[in-house]
Design a protein around this motif. Sequence first.
Motif, mmCIF file in Angstrom:
data_model
loop_
_atom_site.group_PDB
_atom_site.id
_atom_site.type_symbol
_atom_site.label_atom_id
_atom_site.label_comp_id
_atom_site.label_asym_id
_atom_site.label_seq_id
_atom_site.Cartn_x
_atom_site.Cartn_y
_atom_site.Cartn_z
ATOM 1 N N MET A 21 0.906 -1.353 -0.459
ATOM 2 C CA MET A 21 0.132 -0.314 -0.046
ATOM 3 C C MET A 21 0.846 1.213 0.325
ATOM 4 O O MET A 21 1.328 1.694 0.662
ATOM 5 C CB MET A 21 -0.864 0.117 1.255
ATOM 6 C CG MET A 21 -2.344 0.684 1.226
ATOM 7 S SD MET A 21 -3.049 0.568 2.765
ATOM 8 C CE MET A 21 -4.520 0.002 1.797
ATOM 9 N N ARG A 22 0.351 2.247 -0.819
ATOM 10 C CA ARG A 22 1.124 3.015 -0.996
ATOM 11 C C ARG A 22 0.960 3.971 0.057
ATOM 12 O O ARG A 22 0.004 4.217 0.869
ATOM 13 C CB ARG A 22 1.121 4.043 -2.039
ATOM 14 C CG ARG A 22 1.478 3.342 -2.896
ATOM 15 C CD ARG A 22 1.229 4.679 -4.383
ATOM 16 N NE ARG A 22 0.813 5.905 -4.322
ATOM 17 C CZ ARG A 22 0.253 5.948 -5.622
ATOM 18 N NH1 ARG A 22 0.217 6.071 -6.666
ATOM 19 N NH2 ARG A 22 -0.601 7.414 -5.371
ATOM 20 N N ASP A 23 1.738 5.378 1.066
ATOM 21 C CA ASP A 23 1.625 6.680 1.621
ATOM 22 C C ASP A 23 0.971 6.720 1.903
ATOM 23 O O ASP A 23 -0.338 6.792 2.934
ATOM 24 C CB ASP A 23 3.324 6.691 1.968
ATOM 25 C CG ASP A 23 4.008 6.034 2.469
ATOM 26 O OD1 ASP A 23 4.080 5.284 2.974
ATOM 27 O OD2 ASP A 23 5.645 6.941 2.516
ATOM 28 N N SER A 24 0.303 7.288 0.311
ATOM 29 C CA SER A 24 -0.623 8.133 0.325
ATOM 30 C C SER A 24 -2.205 7.732 0.693
ATOM 31 O O SER A 24 -3.420 7.918 1.454
ATOM 32 C CB SER A 24 -1.090 9.530 -0.974
ATOM 33 O OG SER A 24 -0.775 8.007 -1.977
ATOM 34 N N SER A 25 -2.720 7.164 0.169
ATOM 35 C CA SER A 25 -3.758 5.579 0.332
ATOM 36 C C SER A 25 -3.641 5.203 2.004
ATOM 37 O O SER A 25 -4.753 5.268 2.363
ATOM 38 C CB SER A 25 -3.954 4.066 0.043
ATOM 39 O OG SER A 25 -2.433 3.210 -0.200
ATOM 40 N N LYS A 26 -2.174 5.007 2.431
ATOM 41 C CA LYS A 26 -2.554 4.523 4.454
ATOM 42 C C LYS A 26 -2.682 6.069 5.123
ATOM 43 O O LYS A 26 -3.720 5.888 5.989
ATOM 44 C CB LYS A 26 -1.136 4.648 4.505
ATOM 45 C CG LYS A 26 -0.898 2.571 4.470
ATOM 46 C CD LYS A 26 0.618 2.189 5.059
ATOM 47 C CE LYS A 26 0.996 1.420 4.406
ATOM 48 N NZ LYS A 26 2.592 1.054 5.428
ATOM 49 N N ILE A 27 -3.068 7.355 4.390
ATOM 50 C CA ILE A 27 -3.393 8.663 5.020
ATOM 51 C C ILE A 27 -4.496 8.549 4.664
ATOM 52 O O ILE A 27 -5.287 8.941 5.450
ATOM 53 C CB ILE A 27 -2.253 9.663 4.645
ATOM 54 C CG1 ILE A 27 -0.304 9.320 5.124
ATOM 55 C CG2 ILE A 27 -2.774 10.413 4.703
ATOM 56 C CD1 ILE A 27 0.035 10.200 4.293
ATOM 57 N N LYS A 28 -5.070 8.230 3.584
ATOM 58 C CA LYS A 28 -6.274 9.172 3.009
ATOM 59 C C LYS A 28 -7.412 7.261 4.133
ATOM 60 O O LYS A 28 -8.249 8.149 4.534
ATOM 61 C CB LYS A 28 -6.426 8.251 1.553
ATOM 62 C CG LYS A 28 -6.336 9.780 0.636
ATOM 63 C CD LYS A 28 -6.464 9.204 -0.442
ATOM 64 C CE LYS A 28 -5.951 10.210 -1.381
ATOM 65 N NZ LYS A 28 -5.980 9.603 -2.874
ATOM 66 N N ARG A 41 -6.605 6.329 6.758
ATOM 67 C CA ARG A 41 -6.666 7.015 8.534
ATOM 68 C C ARG A 41 -7.111 8.109 8.690
ATOM 69 O O ARG A 41 -8.376 7.942 9.638
ATOM 70 C CB ARG A 41 -4.776 7.581 8.877
ATOM 71 C CG ARG A 41 -4.905 7.160 10.424
ATOM 72 C CD ARG A 41 -3.721 7.929 10.769
ATOM 73 N NE ARG A 41 -2.902 6.164 10.646
ATOM 74 C CZ ARG A 41 -2.149 6.034 11.180
ATOM 75 N NH1 ARG A 41 -1.328 7.033 11.328
ATOM 76 N NH2 ARG A 41 -0.725 4.594 10.842
#
Length: 52
Positions: free
Chosen positions: A1-8, A10
């Motif tokens: 999973m990319r960092d941007s999708s993890k942030i979204k 969360r």
Amino acid sequence: MRDSSKIKLRIFFVRCVAAVAFLVLRDRLAGETLKSETLECGSPPAPRKAST
């Protein structure tokens, strides 16, 4: 999973938790008895009667 999708993801969960907390707080301030506070999700217990 990319960092941007993890942030979204969360942010989505934080917004969901905040929405539920807001609804519970709104009901509590309105003076309603919450289902979790009633006995077996029924009516609240009857007030105690003063002894005579």
